[in-house]
Motif scaffolding. Structure first.
Motif: not given
Ligand code: GLU
Length: 258
Positions: A237-244
């Motif tokens: 999820n961390l990647y998805a959060i940073l990718e907005g």
């Protein structure tokens, strides 16, 4: 970006109190990768008491303060040993900062703490912060790491605070009892309507709940730092959060991107 990531006990440990090895390994790997991509990462990690409980083989989280403090003293070593080992695999150097309420409230002490934090970031280290539970009793301490993480994010002028928890975000009702509850993906101000959604949602292992998370959101919104509540069950999820990509609930005062 300068990102503060708060990891709750329920994300780090199994209900037995023992380390959730697969998840923590994955978290450390992804946070290392995020750092490698050029972001500054500060970790606020709970879990000292929880890990101490696991290591001592206690039947549950103790209720009295000396036992909690003793468990924290034992668990904090375990926690840092684990982070040192896992981040070390990706050549990241961790630094431990244990702070108390006075360190965030008294100007001189706060400046000292923030100066150390800035220097650690300049040195490319990965600061890992927890409340100094062995001296901060519940009555006098900050008490929960959601608030601590927001205070840190505010004073270090972070761009984003991510609270990883055992819930997907803020819902229109308690999803455990109301299956029709809807996840709010974007909140721009904390008013009574939002506060009423919080309820009391502490998990068995940690300290915080939605109340402390909304308090953290208020601190973040007041200083222009975005905040996301997301489920730590899936560290990707961390990647998805940073990718907005709209994971969890985002608290922001910025205009919605078109
Ligand atoms: N400082 C506590 C610990 O490490 C956690 C506080 C919290 O869960 O918010 O166990």
């Amino acid at each position: 970006m300068r990102i503060v990531v708060k990891i709750g006990t329920s994300t780090l440990a199994h209900p037995t109190g023992h380390l959730h090895i697969r998840r923590v390994e994955s978290l450390c790997k992804i946070l290392s990768d995020i750092k490698n991509a050029g972001h500054q990462v500060i970790l606020v990690s709970s879990g000292a008491i929880g890990m101490g409980v696991g290591k001592l083989g206690l039947p549950g989280r103790p209720k009295d303060i000396p036992s909690k403090q003793a468990a924290a003293a034992i668990g904090q070593c375990e926690l840092m040993y684990t982070y040192d080992k896992l981040f070390g695999e990706y050549h990241h150097t961790v630094a431990q900062l244990l702070i108390t309420r006075e360190d965030t409230e008294e100007k001189r002490r706060r400046e000292n703490f923030i100066n150390t934090l800035r220097r650690l970031l300049e040195l490319q280290a990965l600061p890992i912060i927890n409340e100094n539970d062995t001296v901060a009793t519940e009555e006098l301490g900050i008490g929960d790491n959601d608030t601590l993480a927001a205070v840190v994010a505010k004073h270090i002028q972070a761009d984003l605070l991510i609270l990883l928890s055992d819930i997907d975000g803020l819902f229109t009702a308690d999803p455990h009892t109301h299956p029709e509850a809807v996840l709010l993906d974007r909140v721009t101000k904390i008013d009574d309507e939002i506060r009423n959604l919080a309820g009391v949602s502490a998990s068995g292992q940690g300290t915080g709940g939605m109340v402390t998370k909304l308090h953290a959101a208020e601190i973040c919104l007041s200083c222009g730092c975005d905040m996301v509540i997301a489920n730590g069950r899936n560290p990707e999820n961390l990647y998805a959060i940073l990718e907005g990509k709209g994971v969890g609930t985002t608290f922001t005062c910025k205009e919605e991107p078109q």
